[in-house]
Design a protein around this motif. Structure first.
Motif, PDB file in Angstrom:
ATOM      1  N   ALA A  32       0.761  -1.199   0.051  1.00  0.00           N
ATOM      2  CA  ALA A  32      -0.027   0.044   0.069  1.00  0.00           C
ATOM      3  C   ALA A  32       0.853   1.278   0.093  1.00  0.00           C
ATOM      4  O   ALA A  32       0.504   2.333   0.568  1.00  0.00           O
ATOM      5  N   GLY A  33       1.947   1.243  -0.739  1.00  0.00           N
ATOM      6  CA  GLY A  33       2.772   2.433  -0.905  1.00  0.00           C
ATOM      7  C   GLY A  33       3.803   2.708  -0.091  1.00  0.00           C
ATOM      8  O   GLY A  33       4.578   3.734  -0.011  1.00  0.00           O
TER       9      GLY A  33
ATOM     10  N   GLN B  70      -1.685  -9.397  -1.634  1.00  0.00           N
ATOM     11  CA  GLN B  70      -3.057  -8.687  -1.824  1.00  0.00           C
ATOM     12  C   GLN B  70      -2.889  -7.220  -1.177  1.00  0.00           C
ATOM     13  O   GLN B  70      -3.912  -6.512  -0.727  1.00  0.00           O
ATOM     14  N   ASP B  71      -1.721  -6.854  -1.472  1.00  0.00           N
ATOM     15  CA  ASP B  71      -1.619  -5.334  -0.996  1.00  0.00           C
ATOM     16  C   ASP B  71      -1.781  -5.233   0.385  1.00  0.00           C
ATOM     17  O   ASP B  71      -2.324  -4.000   0.750  1.00  0.00           O
ATOM     18  N   ARG B  72      -1.791  -6.036   1.295  1.00  0.00           N
ATOM     19  CA  ARG B  72      -2.103  -6.036   2.585  1.00  0.00           C
ATOM     20  C   ARG B  72      -1.185  -6.883   3.555  1.00  0.00           C
ATOM     21  O   ARG B  72      -0.884  -6.516   4.730  1.00  0.00           O
ATOM     22  N   PHE B  73      -0.912  -8.120   3.171  1.00  0.00           N
ATOM     23  CA  PHE B  73      -0.244  -9.043   3.923  1.00  0.00           C
ATOM     24  C   PHE B  73       1.327  -9.155   3.557  1.00  0.00           C
ATOM     25  O   PHE B  73       1.542  -8.827   2.584  1.00  0.00           O
TER      26      PHE B  73
ATOM     27  N   GLY C 109       9.984 -15.577  -4.284  1.00  0.00           N
ATOM     28  CA  GLY C 109       9.068 -14.326  -4.814  1.00  0.00           C
ATOM     29  C   GLY C 109       7.526 -14.615  -4.873  1.00  0.00           C
ATOM     30  O   GLY C 109       7.354 -15.910  -4.598  1.00  0.00           O
ATOM     31  N   ILE C 110       6.416 -14.007  -5.238  1.00  0.00           N
ATOM     32  CA  ILE C 110       5.360 -14.053  -5.315  1.00  0.00           C
ATOM     33  C   ILE C 110       4.664 -13.572  -6.526  1.00  0.00           C
ATOM     34  O   ILE C 110       4.995 -12.377  -6.953  1.00  0.00           O
ATOM     35  N   ALA C 111       3.778 -14.183  -7.297  1.00  0.00           N
ATOM     36  CA  ALA C 111       3.188 -13.724  -8.556  1.00  0.00           C
ATOM     37  C   ALA C 111       1.736 -14.511  -8.354  1.00  0.00           C
ATOM     38  O   ALA C 111       1.578 -15.488  -8.248  1.00  0.00           O
TER      39      ALA C 111
END
Length: 360
Positions: free
Chosen positions: A109-110, A161-164, A207-209
């Motif tokens: 989230a930036g 998920q731009d959160r965890f 990494g993750i995708a």
């Protein structure tokens, strides 16, 4: 983390870790170059991330090891490199009294989250640290968040998920751990996700995708001749996350990459390509000075390659303009991948920035 290394044959005998992989393809032409800008000073084993700063997309580096490579050269320094101007500057350091080695960073989230790492005392004692800081690129300030329940260093951090943020395996004070710790950046809560089923390791990369994580290599602990020794681990695991319940990860072993196991590679997920990109890494496990536990200097790799999630196979992508090792992660800005600092072929800490682009 005083560790000894044994031979690859002994690794097979003692751990049963696979050294098989896909067939090596013809090597593509190098698609990399030395960037036109450098870090303010040499640094290795630094946590790196990308965020939108006051002057646009910016590469950030936190903590790490300075050029002297002694306990006293552990650093809490931070740097910002603006892509548009190809310039780097020193920014406010991470607010800890001692430097940190082997910490990790992830952008959510930036904002950039800096997690864990370890300190080195004058007598050589090492301690895994629990602190979590969130760095705001707009203000240049840090805020401390909830501590890691099981402090780890040389772990793998991936955002979701731009959160965890998942912290996967790693070293905790006296041994590797299998725990997968999930941090909710919105609530501040830590939760244990599905345990990592592979041999616990430190210095691994991945990494993750999409909803899929790849974890590769690292250093494992085995017992031989009545004592514990530490060996390069040639293994790769894929974890598929349940998006409705992110604590649930379906892990399965997949083929290892070609060649030797590599320690402290730089890696990141490529969302558009649905693959995980790996670059560099050392051929011989070491503590923090680049000299192996068997007293043989580690040599860096010049490879960059990928695990393709769609086909469950490895792809050779090219060669780095300079071999490089002692990394925490790759940074990606638009189509370019960046390696910030690290160690060169003579185990010298460098301020060099290498970038590469993957051909279509």
């Amino acid at each position: 983390m005083m560790k000894l290394q044994i031979t690859a044959a002994a690794i097979l005998l003692l751990t049963g870790l696979s050294v098989t992989g896909c067939e090596r393809r013809d090597q593509p032409e190098p698609l990399s170059e030395t960037a036109n800008f450098t870090l303010p000073e040499p640094i290795a084993n630094n946590a790196v991330a990308v965020a939108d700063g006051p002057d646009g997309l910016t590469l950030y580096s936190f903590n790490g090891l300075k050029a002297g490579k002694t306990w006293n050269d552990t650093s809490n320094a931070a740097y910002a490199c603006v892509i548009a101007t190809e310039s780097c500057e020193t920014i406010a350091p991470v607010p800890v009294p001692e430097g940190r080695l082997a910490s990790v960073a992830a952008t959510v989230a930036g904002k950039i989250y800096i997690l864990g790492g370890y300190t080195v005392a004058p007598n050589g004692d090492e301690r895994s640290t629990p602190e979590v800081f969130v760095f705001d690129p707009e203000t240049g300030s840090y805020q401390q968040r909830e501590d890691i329940p099981t402090p780890v260093d040389d772990a793998l951090a991936v955002p979701y998920q731009d959160r965890f943020i998942y912290l996967i395996s790693g070293w905790h004070d006296e041994g590797n751990v299998s725990v997968v710790q999930m941090f909710d950046t919105q609530t501040g809560a830590w939760t244990e996700a599905t345990e990592f089923p592979g041999t616990p390791v430190f210095g691994h990369a991945g990494g993750i995708a999409g909803d899929s994580i790849i974890v590769s290599d690292g250093v494992a602990s085995v017992f031989a001749d009545g004592r514990r020794k530490f060996v390069a681990a040639k293994l790769t695991w894929r974890g598929d996350i349940d998006p409705k319940n992110p604590t649930q990860i379906a892990w399965r072993g997949v083929d290892a990459h070609a060649g030797l196991a590599l320690y402290r590679m730089a890696a990141i997920g490529d969302e558009a390509g649905q693959r995980i990109i790996f670059a560099g890494g050392g051929d011989n496990p070491y503590n923090y000075n680049g000299i192996g536990y068997d007293d043989v200097p580690a040599k860096p790799s010049d490879r960059f390659f990928a695990y393709d999630l769609k086909s469950d196979s490895w792809q050779e992508l090219g060669r780095l303009v300079e071999p490089s090792m002692d990394h925490r992660a790759l940074a990606k800005v638009e189509e370019d991948y960046y390696i910030l600092g690290g160690m060169d072929a003579e185990q010298k800490v460098t301020n060099r920035i290498v970038k590469f682009r993957i051909g279509k």
